[in-house]
Write a protein that holds these residues in place. Structure first.
Motif, mmCIF file in Angstrom:
data_model
loop_
_atom_site.group_PDB
_atom_site.id
_atom_site.type_symbol
_atom_site.label_atom_id
_atom_site.label_comp_id
_atom_site.label_asym_id
_atom_site.label_seq_id
_atom_site.Cartn_x
_atom_site.Cartn_y
_atom_site.Cartn_z
ATOM 1 N N ASN A 105 -7.116 33.684 -22.170
ATOM 2 C CA ASN A 105 -6.918 34.781 -21.206
ATOM 3 C C ASN A 105 -8.158 35.667 -21.140
ATOM 4 N N ARG A 106 -8.274 36.436 -20.057
ATOM 5 C CA ARG A 106 -9.344 37.441 -19.947
ATOM 6 C C ARG A 106 -8.690 38.816 -19.916
ATOM 7 N N PRO A 107 -9.329 39.817 -20.532
ATOM 8 C CA PRO A 107 -8.791 41.168 -20.366
ATOM 9 C C PRO A 107 -8.960 41.615 -18.920
ATOM 10 N N TYR A 130 -2.438 30.485 -11.005
ATOM 11 C CA TYR A 130 -3.461 30.828 -10.002
ATOM 12 C C TYR A 130 -4.846 30.456 -10.528
ATOM 13 N N TRP A 131 -5.146 30.858 -11.789
ATOM 14 C CA TRP A 131 -6.454 30.535 -12.359
ATOM 15 C C TRP A 131 -6.672 29.014 -12.372
ATOM 16 N N ARG A 132 -5.602 28.276 -12.788
ATOM 17 C CA ARG A 132 -5.742 26.809 -12.881
ATOM 18 C C ARG A 132 -6.138 26.239 -11.516
ATOM 19 N N VAL A 134 -7.583 27.831 -8.817
ATOM 20 C CA VAL A 134 -8.912 28.177 -8.290
ATOM 21 C C VAL A 134 -10.024 27.558 -9.134
ATOM 22 N N ARG A 135 -9.771 27.415 -10.412
ATOM 23 C CA ARG A 135 -10.772 26.766 -11.275
ATOM 24 C C ARG A 135 -10.924 25.292 -10.843
ATOM 25 N N LYS A 136 -9.769 24.650 -10.533
ATOM 26 C CA LYS A 136 -9.816 23.247 -10.118
ATOM 27 C C LYS A 136 -10.601 23.117 -8.797
ATOM 28 N N PRO A 346 -15.573 38.333 -22.026
ATOM 29 C CA PRO A 346 -14.534 38.630 -23.023
ATOM 30 C C PRO A 346 -13.261 37.801 -22.839
ATOM 31 N N ARG A 347 -12.641 37.478 -23.958
ATOM 32 C CA ARG A 347 -11.360 36.763 -23.968
ATOM 33 C C ARG A 347 -10.279 37.724 -24.464
ATOM 34 N N GLU A 348 -9.038 37.317 -24.288
ATOM 35 C CA GLU A 348 -7.946 38.105 -24.873
ATOM 36 C C GLU A 348 -6.928 37.126 -25.465
ATOM 37 N N LEU A 406 -24.346 28.051 -27.451
ATOM 38 C CA LEU A 406 -23.249 28.292 -26.504
ATOM 39 C C LEU A 406 -23.665 29.050 -25.249
ATOM 40 N N PRO A 407 -24.809 28.761 -24.652
ATOM 41 C CA PRO A 407 -25.206 29.604 -23.504
ATOM 42 C C PRO A 407 -24.222 29.540 -22.343
ATOM 43 N N PHE A 408 -23.404 28.480 -22.280
ATOM 44 C CA PHE A 408 -22.423 28.379 -21.194
ATOM 45 C C PHE A 408 -20.994 28.570 -21.707
ATOM 46 N N GLY A 409 -20.837 29.109 -22.914
ATOM 47 C CA GLY A 409 -19.508 29.285 -23.483
ATOM 48 C C GLY A 409 -18.889 27.933 -23.782
ATOM 49 N N GLY A 410 -17.559 27.880 -23.752
ATOM 50 C CA GLY A 410 -16.911 26.610 -24.046
ATOM 51 C C GLY A 410 -15.412 26.685 -23.852
ATOM 52 N N GLY A 411 -14.757 25.539 -24.075
ATOM 53 C CA GLY A 411 -13.299 25.486 -23.931
ATOM 54 C C GLY A 411 -12.895 25.579 -22.471
ATOM 55 N N ARG A 412 -11.602 25.816 -22.259
ATOM 56 C CA ARG A 412 -11.128 25.751 -20.869
ATOM 57 C C ARG A 412 -11.669 26.860 -19.986
ATOM 58 N N ARG A 413 -12.216 27.957 -20.593
ATOM 59 C CA ARG A 413 -12.829 28.994 -19.764
ATOM 60 C C ARG A 413 -14.350 28.908 -19.795
ATOM 61 N N GLY A 414 -14.871 27.796 -20.297
ATOM 62 C CA GLY A 414 -16.329 27.616 -20.299
ATOM 63 C C GLY A 414 -16.871 27.572 -18.877
ATOM 64 N N CYS A 415 -18.179 27.700 -18.747
ATOM 65 C CA CYS A 415 -18.785 27.843 -17.414
ATOM 66 C C CYS A 415 -18.621 26.569 -16.557
ATOM 67 N N PRO A 416 -17.946 26.683 -15.406
ATOM 68 C CA PRO A 416 -17.827 25.510 -14.528
ATOM 69 C C PRO A 416 -19.100 25.274 -13.716
HETATM 70 C C1 HEM Z 1 -27.934 29.279 -16.118
HETATM 71 C C2 HEM Z 1 -26.876 29.617 -15.436
HETATM 72 C C3 HEM Z 1 -25.535 30.033 -16.004
HETATM 73 C C4 HEM Z 1 -25.185 30.497 -17.253
HETATM 74 C C5 HEM Z 1 -26.102 30.725 -18.454
HETATM 75 C C6 HEM Z 1 -23.764 30.749 -17.234
HETATM 76 C C7 HEM Z 1 -23.033 31.214 -18.334
HETATM 77 C C8 HEM Z 1 -21.672 31.437 -18.313
HETATM 78 C C9 HEM Z 1 -20.905 31.883 -19.447
HETATM 79 C C10 HEM Z 1 -21.456 32.190 -20.832
HETATM 80 C C11 HEM Z 1 -19.606 31.980 -19.057
HETATM 81 C C12 HEM Z 1 -18.426 32.424 -19.924
HETATM 82 C C13 HEM Z 1 -17.838 31.219 -20.594
HETATM 83 C C14 HEM Z 1 -16.790 31.507 -21.624
HETATM 84 O O1 HEM Z 1 -16.101 32.539 -21.556
HETATM 85 O O2 HEM Z 1 -16.640 30.664 -22.534
HETATM 86 C C15 HEM Z 1 -19.543 31.589 -17.671
HETATM 87 C C16 HEM Z 1 -18.389 31.550 -16.931
HETATM 88 C C17 HEM Z 1 -18.358 31.242 -15.585
HETATM 89 N N1 HEM Z 1 -19.421 30.812 -14.823
HETATM 90 FE FE1 HEM Z 1 -21.304 30.509 -15.429
HETATM 91 N N2 HEM Z 1 -23.276 30.438 -16.004
HETATM 92 C C18 HEM Z 1 -24.311 29.986 -15.225
HETATM 93 C C19 HEM Z 1 -24.246 29.544 -13.921
HETATM 94 C C20 HEM Z 1 -23.119 29.542 -13.141
HETATM 95 C C21 HEM Z 1 -23.068 29.120 -11.761
HETATM 96 C C22 HEM Z 1 -24.258 28.575 -10.960
HETATM 97 C C23 HEM Z 1 -21.780 29.322 -11.341
HETATM 98 C C24 HEM Z 1 -21.168 29.064 -9.990
HETATM 99 C C25 HEM Z 1 -21.834 29.006 -8.861
HETATM 100 C C26 HEM Z 1 -21.025 29.851 -12.471
HETATM 101 C C27 HEM Z 1 -19.687 30.174 -12.439
HETATM 102 C C28 HEM Z 1 -18.968 30.614 -13.528
HETATM 103 C C29 HEM Z 1 -17.532 30.923 -13.470
HETATM 104 C C30 HEM Z 1 -16.649 30.834 -12.231
HETATM 105 C C31 HEM Z 1 -17.157 31.313 -14.768
HETATM 106 C C32 HEM Z 1 -15.767 31.717 -15.236
HETATM 107 C C33 HEM Z 1 -14.983 30.513 -15.743
HETATM 108 C C34 HEM Z 1 -13.538 30.846 -16.122
HETATM 109 O O3 HEM Z 1 -13.251 31.952 -16.541
HETATM 110 O O4 HEM Z 1 -12.692 29.937 -15.993
HETATM 111 N N3 HEM Z 1 -21.874 29.966 -13.545
HETATM 112 N N4 HEM Z 1 -20.806 31.250 -17.236
#
Ligand code: HEM
Length: 483
Positions: A105-107, A130-132, A134-136, A346-348, A406-416
């Motif tokens: 979850n997110r706060p 809803y999240w599922r 829009v994420r899909k 942030p997560r919750e 972990l620059p893009f996070g991870g798990g089901r809320r990791g960066c799509p």
């Molecule tokens: C170098 C580029 C990027 C970095 C470093 C980055 C990093 C991150 C990180 C750290 C998170 C949080 C993950 C977590 O909570 O575990 C995140 C979430 C997210 N990112 Fe990225 N991101 C990048 C590019 C993008 C791009 C290009 C898009 C879309 C056009 C995007 C869309 C999203 C979305 C929608 C989430 C939320 C996912 C969720 O909560 O389900 N990101 N990103």
């Protein structure tokens, strides 16, 4: 007027204090102890002063507090919000892999409630159907690796939207303000239920209202233009011509959606693609160029690689990227030292659980200090040194199974947007290095380059990076690129 304000503030403080002191502690659901907490917790504000009065950036200060307590998990009471900070790879794995479902979850941050149209984007929407959905949509329709690396690539909206007429001209300024407001470290977020008082002190709600009005105007303009275009071409628009907004408009009209996507939801999703995708990518590029400027030998090696892969009198395109092993390790190393989102988003926690022997009750805010993990001396040799070779040798990747990187996070809320963001940075960097030799301005040495940061949704460089580009014979930029 001043006297009135003082009286009001004093009354508010008294009421908050009474509320706090008569509140009964919630019954413990487990005998496990709480994670260690730093000393100095104050009534009402808890540990907030340790974050806000030191002048340090939150990720630096949180790393220091965890270090001071010698614990990979610490608990802070930030105003009314119990917050747990995780600073080790092992516990990041626990949150993002082992107990991913509990921490998905997110706060509901105040800014997101405003600027994401009731948290109806992907990033801030609560975990649920809803999240599922829009994420899909986001993963399959906009950002899939197939889309990113194929001729069917959906154009990001920025290519067609930045610049232009009307309110769109102000888009960059409006989004800069949005990113600042969404950073998640404002007083209002630590006193849920008391926003009227806190906003009155900080003026935050006024800023939010103004920014929301601007965003609505920009979005209406952008969506209006896309609807006009649809009217002209009907559904015959070529797929290659579509951008994110076109695709989302098409999805909105589908009848098989589990939850309908309203016009406001659509605006939230369009904005999410801007906000989540632009600053993160540009920040990554800026830090990478900063480190290259500070390390001329590494810059020369990365430049040599790209020129030898592409050859003279040519153009860098997507197909070259797979051969740029050294350049990719340079980007990774820059992201390790300067993670663009150092505390992830942030997560919750959604239910009670026990982490590393400590009780984490439901509805605890959880921050993962990716900055601390990627500088942890027990995981990285000479962690403060910029050394891309470490990635070549170790093979550590963005999906590291040990959660060290972990620059893009991870798990089901990791960066799509991982594939999309990375491909954007890689192609931009490859082109910068292919066409130009880069140097610091005369008289400036690598060690003089300022590494100060500004905390925001993405942690940018505080001062602009100044470099001198020199065109190189045989590699000149020759007009518009076709990719
Ligand atoms: C170098 C580029 C990027 C970095 C470093 C980055 C990093 C991150 C990180 C750290 C998170 C949080 C993950 C977590 O909570 O575990 C995140 C979430 C997210 N990112 Fe990225 N991101 C990048 C590019 C993008 C791009 C290009 C898009 C879309 C056009 C995007 C869309 C999203 C979305 C929608 C989430 C939320 C996912 C969720 O909560 O389900 N990101 N990103």
């Amino acid at each position: 007027m001043d006297t009135l304000i003082t009286i009001f503030l004093s009354l508010a403080t008294i009421f908050i204090s009474i509320y706090y002191f008569i509140q009964k502690p919630s019954p413990a659901t487990s005998t496990a102890p709480e994670p260690p907490s730093p000393a100095g917790r104050l009534p009402i504000i808890g540990h907030l002063h340790l974050l806000f009065l030191t002048g340090e950036l939150p990720h630096h200060q949180l790393a220091r507090l965890a270090d001071g307590l010698g614990s990979p998990v610490i608990k802070l009471q930030l105003g009314r919000v119990p917050t747990v900070v995780v600073s080790s790879a092992q516990l990041a794995r626990y949150v993002l892999r082992v107990n991913d479902g509990v921490f998905a979850n997110r706060p509901q941050l105040v800014a997101a409630q405003y600027l994401s149209f009731g948290c109806s984007d992907v990033t801030f929407s609560p975990y649920g159907p809803y999240w599922r959905q829009v994420r899909k949509i986001c993963v399959t329709e906009l950002l899939s690796p197939r889309r990113v690396h194929s001729s069917q690539q959906v154009k990001p909206p920025y290519t067609t939207i930045y610049g232009g007429e009307g309110k769109k001209k102000e888009l960059v300024g409006v989004l800069t303000e949005t990113q600042e407001l969404l950073a998640g470290f404002c007083l209002d977020d630590f006193f849920p239920g008391w926003e009227t008082v806190t906003s009155w002190i900080t003026g935050y709600q006024k800023r939010l209202t103004r920014n929301l009005e601007d965003l609505k105007e920009v979005c209406d303009e952008i969506i209006g233009e896309h609807l006009m275009k649809r009217k002209d071409c009907g559904d015959d628009q070529e797929e290659e011509e579509e951008d994110f907004v076109d695709v989302l408009l098409k999805v909105q009209r589908r009848e098989d959606l589990d939850v309908p996507v309203t016009d406001d939801n659509l605006k939230a999703l369009v904005l999410d693609m801007f906000v989540a995708g632009t600053d993160t990518s540009s920040t990554t590029l800026e830090w990478t160029m900063t480190e290259l400027a500070r390390h001329p030998t590494i810059l020369a090696e990365a430049t040599r690689e790209i020129r030898s892969v592409v050859g003279k009198q040519s153009r860098v395109n997507e197909s070259h990227l797979q051969h740029l092993t050294y350049m990719k390790s340079v980007i990774k190393e820059a992201m390790r030292l300067h993670p663009p989102v150092p505390l992830l988003v942030p997560r919750e926690s959604m239910e009670d659980c026990v982490m590393d022997g400590y009780m984490i009750p439901a509805r605890t805010r959880v921050l993962i200090n990716s900055y601390a993990i990627s500088r942890d001396p027990t995981l990285w040799e000479d962690p403060l040194e910029f050394n891309p070779e470490r990635f070549l040798e170790s093979g550590i990747d963005f999906h590291d199974q040990e959660f060290r990187f972990l620059p893009f996070g991870g798990g089901r809320r990791g960066c799509p947007g991982f594939h999309f963001g990375l491909a954007t940075v890689e192609i931009a960097l490859a082109r910068l290095l292919y066409h130009f030799d880069w140097a610091l301005p005369d008289g400036l040495r690598g060690e003089d380059v300022d590494l100060g940061e500004i905390f925001g949704l993405a942690t940018r460089k505080k001062t602009k990076l100044m470099l001198v580009p020199m065109s190189k014979e045989g590699y000149e930029f020759r007009g518009k690129s076709n990719t």
